[in-house]
Design an enzyme around this catalytic site. Structure first.
Site, PDB file in Angstrom:
ATOM      1  N   GLU A   1      92.842  16.896  20.992  1.00 56.53           N
ATOM      2  CA  GLU A   1      93.960  17.086  20.061  1.00 56.53           C
ATOM      3  C   GLU A   1      95.293  17.277  20.793  1.00 56.53           C
ATOM      4  OE1 GLU A   1      93.319  19.880  16.870  1.00 56.53           O
ATOM      5  OE2 GLU A   1      95.437  19.844  16.333  1.00 56.53           O
TER       6      GLU A   1
ATOM      7  N   ASP B   1      78.517  26.785  25.250  1.00 60.06           N
ATOM      8  CA  ASP B   1      78.028  26.207  24.005  1.00 60.06           C
ATOM      9  C   ASP B   1      79.054  26.438  22.891  1.00 60.06           C
ATOM     10  OD1 ASP B   1      76.668  25.806  21.583  1.00 60.06           O
ATOM     11  OD2 ASP B   1      74.746  26.443  22.398  1.00 60.06           O
TER      12      ASP B   1
ATOM     13  N   LYS C   1      91.133  28.017  12.499  1.00 57.64           N
ATOM     14  CA  LYS C   1      90.916  26.712  13.151  1.00 57.64           C
ATOM     15  C   LYS C   1      91.912  26.550  14.300  1.00 57.64           C
ATOM     16  CE  LYS C   1      91.491  22.120  13.856  1.00 57.64           C
ATOM     17  NZ  LYS C   1      92.573  21.496  14.639  1.00 57.64           N
TER      18      LYS C   1
ATOM     19  N   HIS D   1     104.319  19.009  16.909  1.00 56.29           N
ATOM     20  CA  HIS D   1     103.038  18.311  16.896  1.00 56.29           C
ATOM     21  C   HIS D   1     103.234  16.805  16.909  1.00 56.29           C
ATOM     22  CE1 HIS D   1      98.758  18.000  16.156  1.00 56.29           C
ATOM     23  NE2 HIS D   1      99.057  16.966  15.383  1.00 56.29           N
TER      24      HIS D   1
HETATM   25  P1  NDP Z   1      69.527  29.278  31.159  1.00 55.15           P
HETATM   26  O1  NDP Z   1      68.176  29.653  30.706  1.00 55.15           O
HETATM   27  O2  NDP Z   1      69.814  27.854  31.504  1.00 55.15           O
HETATM   28  O3  NDP Z   1      69.948  30.106  32.443  1.00 55.15           O
HETATM   29  C1  NDP Z   1      69.961  31.477  32.524  1.00 55.15           C
HETATM   30  C2  NDP Z   1      69.230  31.805  33.796  1.00 55.15           C
HETATM   31  O4  NDP Z   1      70.144  31.813  34.895  1.00 55.15           O
HETATM   32  C3  NDP Z   1      68.666  33.193  33.797  1.00 55.15           C
HETATM   33  O5  NDP Z   1      67.444  33.201  33.118  1.00 55.15           O
HETATM   34  C4  NDP Z   1      68.508  33.467  35.273  1.00 55.15           C
HETATM   35  O6  NDP Z   1      67.249  32.957  35.682  1.00 55.15           O
HETATM   36  C5  NDP Z   1      69.580  32.620  35.917  1.00 55.15           C
HETATM   37  N1  NDP Z   1      70.634  33.455  36.519  1.00 55.15           N
HETATM   38  C6  NDP Z   1      71.133  33.313  37.763  1.00 55.15           C
HETATM   39  N2  NDP Z   1      72.059  34.237  38.011  1.00 55.15           N
HETATM   40  C7  NDP Z   1      72.161  35.003  36.919  1.00 55.15           C
HETATM   41  C8  NDP Z   1      72.977  36.117  36.568  1.00 55.15           C
HETATM   42  N3  NDP Z   1      73.847  36.648  37.424  1.00 55.15           N
HETATM   43  N4  NDP Z   1      72.857  36.641  35.330  1.00 55.15           N
HETATM   44  C9  NDP Z   1      72.008  36.106  34.433  1.00 55.15           C
HETATM   45  N5  NDP Z   1      71.189  35.058  34.714  1.00 55.15           N
HETATM   46  C10 NDP Z   1      71.265  34.499  35.955  1.00 55.15           C
HETATM   47  O7  NDP Z   1      70.674  29.713  30.140  1.00 55.15           O
HETATM   48  P2  NDP Z   1      70.747  30.708  28.960  1.00 55.15           P
HETATM   49  O8  NDP Z   1      69.526  31.531  28.800  1.00 55.15           O
HETATM   50  O9  NDP Z   1      72.026  31.425  29.129  1.00 55.15           O
HETATM   51  O10 NDP Z   1      70.819  29.739  27.715  1.00 55.15           O
HETATM   52  C11 NDP Z   1      71.967  28.978  27.475  1.00 55.15           C
HETATM   53  C12 NDP Z   1      71.585  27.619  26.982  1.00 55.15           C
HETATM   54  O11 NDP Z   1      70.731  27.702  25.849  1.00 55.15           O
HETATM   55  C13 NDP Z   1      72.789  26.831  26.539  1.00 55.15           C
HETATM   56  O12 NDP Z   1      72.663  25.532  27.031  1.00 55.15           O
HETATM   57  C14 NDP Z   1      72.649  26.816  25.021  1.00 55.15           C
HETATM   58  O13 NDP Z   1      73.258  25.683  24.490  1.00 55.15           O
HETATM   59  C15 NDP Z   1      71.169  26.807  24.835  1.00 55.15           C
HETATM   60  N6  NDP Z   1      70.602  27.285  23.571  1.00 55.15           N
HETATM   61  C16 NDP Z   1      71.351  27.917  22.609  1.00 55.15           C
HETATM   62  C17 NDP Z   1      70.771  28.364  21.439  1.00 55.15           C
HETATM   63  C18 NDP Z   1      71.626  29.050  20.443  1.00 55.15           C
HETATM   64  O14 NDP Z   1      72.773  29.357  20.714  1.00 55.15           O
HETATM   65  N7  NDP Z   1      71.133  29.353  19.251  1.00 55.15           N
HETATM   66  C19 NDP Z   1      69.345  28.177  21.190  1.00 55.15           C
HETATM   67  C20 NDP Z   1      68.650  27.576  22.293  1.00 55.15           C
HETATM   68  C21 NDP Z   1      69.257  27.135  23.426  1.00 55.15           C
HETATM   69  P3  NDP Z   1      66.421  33.610  36.877  1.00 55.15           P
HETATM   70  O15 NDP Z   1      66.657  35.064  36.837  1.00 55.15           O
HETATM   71  O16 NDP Z   1      65.021  33.228  36.590  1.00 55.15           O
HETATM   72  O17 NDP Z   1      67.003  32.984  38.110  1.00 55.15           O
END
Ligand code: NDP
Length: 429
Positions: free
Chosen positions: A82, A285, A269, A383
């Site tokens: 936009e 997201d 918006k 705009h």
């Molecule tokens: P991920 O599962 O991709 O990643 C998160 C992982 O990153 C953690 O489990 C951890 O894994 C690792 N990690 C590394 N460093 C850190 C830190 N400092 N703090 C926290 N975690 C860390 O992502 P999310 O669980 O955040 O999920 C986001 C995704 O899910 C987005 O793509 C979203 O679009 C999607 N989604 C959204 C939904 C909704 O909004 N309703 C539903 C389903 C999916 P480890 O500790 O094992 O290394």
């Protein structure tokens, strides 16, 4: 950051802009080589990100300038189609920085996972049992995702909500258990979903009910971000309007958006124009943020403005906004998408809390710009000036023709596609 190198950024060529960012010490010289290709999403990555992938879909990535937030300078990546969003955000930030910048406060980031059960025969008794077993529920949830616990996060507490049967919607009663989870730097959808699914059978055994689902709630009411700005009237003067008049009119415009949902939706918006652009650029997201923010706008029972504008005792205009912002700096596509990786670098590798502070400030700034324009010269002047280029391109202008057509178009009374085509034909002749 050597901010002075970013002056008149919009007047520079693409190449000059990259060099200005280097001179301003925002990016490194080596980042500028093959810049566009490096930010593109490789086909192979794209193919692994979604199903049935056939190509990639590009949007312009620009930078919001002048942002001074919690005493820190930021160059803010914004992905948007936009026109005028980035100009408006930067111009608001320029005024607000002269007034000391944005101040933010960020709540401790706690996300909510829900497990909904039906057929719980005695909800009152079930609630007592659940609360008596809070520690065990937390332990089971944490066992399902030990790595987040090792990092210092994990499930923290349990809440129960009883939702009565609703005849109007033919809905039965639901017994809902919320698990509050700290997901640290991640938005945490997958962490939360893993935990709530793992505790589902245990909750069924405790309550005698049947779990219908376990899923995070995007209504992230425990992950709130607030931005505030105080703007002296001396910075608000516009055309024939005095600073006091602009302040009072912005306050009235804000009040209108509080009480009228038809206006509130448009008002919000406009706020989301800036928020979505940063959320998208940062690889977060957008749907999750949009859904949560709009739900938060209805928390009083009516859809209302997200921002609040008032007059301080000293006469300053005070803007404030609180919204749920469960964004992450890891997870999802954040460390996969080259554009998101670059955005993170541009922002100086912020923490998730810092990213929240930036995004809520951009939203408030965006709102300030829109209201200021609306209550003074109207939104169309600024705009349409920027929209002129889009019209020129839509009319078929290429290369130098784009500026020639859009500059001529801005002088015309009827700034529309037909006029743009007419001007283009004249230029071609
Ligand atoms: P991920 O599962 O991709 O990643 C998160 C992982 O990153 C953690 O489990 C951890 O894994 C690792 N990690 C590394 N460093 C850190 C830190 N400092 N703090 C926290 N975690 C860390 O992502 P999310 O669980 O955040 O999920 C986001 C995704 O899910 C987005 O793509 C979203 O679009 C999607 N989604 C959204 C939904 C909704 O909004 N309703 C539903 C389903 C999916 P480890 O500790 O094992 O290394």
């Amino acid at each position: 950051m050597k901010k002075e190198y970013l002056n008149k950024f919009y007047q520079k060529t693409h190449e000059e802009r990259l060099h200005a960012l280097v001179s301003a010490e925002v990016i490194l010289e080596e980042d500028t080589s093959d810049f566009k290709r490096k930010l593109q999403l490789p086909e192979e990555t794209a193919n692994h990100m979604i199903e049935n992938q056939i190509s990639t879909y590009e949007l312009p990535l620009g930078i919001g300038l002048n942002f001074f937030i919690d005493q820190k300078e930021y160059v803010v990546p914004m992905a948007t189609e936009e026109p005028s969003v980035i100009a408006a955000a930067s111009s608001a930030a320029k005024i607000i920085r002269q007034a000391g910048g944005f101040k933010t406060s960020i709540q401790e980031r706690t996300m909510i996972g829900q497990i909904a059960l039906k057929d719980v025969s005695n909800m009152k008794e079930a609630e007592e049992i659940i609360l008596q077993h809070e520690d065990q529920i937390i332990e089971k949830a944490n066992q399902a995702h030990p790595s987040i616990v090792k990092r210092g996060g994990g499930a923290r507490s349990v809440k129960v909500r009883q939702i009565e049967a609703d005849e109007q919607y033919n809905a039965p009663a639901f017994f809902v258990i919320h698990i509050h989870i700290q997901t640290l730097e991640a938005m945490g959808a997958n962490i939360i979903n893993t935990m709530v699914e793992a505790v589902k059978p245990y909750l069924e055994s405790l309550t005698g009910g049947t779990a219908i689902m376990g899923i995070l709630s995007n209504y992230a009411t425990e992950c709130l971000a607030t931005a505030t700005c105080h703007i002296p009237v001396s910075l608000l003067r516009k055309g024939s309007f005095s600073g006091e008049e602009v302040r009072d009119r912005i306050i009235e415009a804000g009040q209108f958006a509080v009480v009228d949902p038809y206006r509130a939706v448009t008002h919000n918006k406009g706020i989301m124009n800036g928020i979505d652009a940063v959320v998208l650029a940062s690889g977060n997201d957008t749907r999750a943020i949009e859904a949560g923010v709009h739900a938060y706008a209805t928390r009083s029972g009516q859809y209302r403005s997200l921002s609040n504008w008032s007059k301080a005792e000293n006469g300053d205009l005070v803007g404030t906004m609180t919204i749920p912002l469960p964004v992450g700096t890891v997870g999802g596509s954040i460390n996969i998408h080259p554009g998101a990786i670059f955005s993170k670098q541009l922002l100086g590798n912020p923490t998730a809390q810092e990213l929240e502070a930036i995004i809520v400030s951009v939203g408030l700034g965006q709102n300030f710009s829109a209201l200021k324009a609306l209550v003074t010269e109207g939104i169309q002047k600024g705009h349409m000036g920027l929209h002129a280029k889009s019209l020129a391109i839509s009319a078929g202008a290429v290369g130098d023709q784009i500026d020639l057509v859009s500059n001529e178009l801005k002088k015309r009374k009827n700034m529309n596609l037909a006029t743009a085509k007419e001007i283009l034909e004249q230029i071609k002749d």
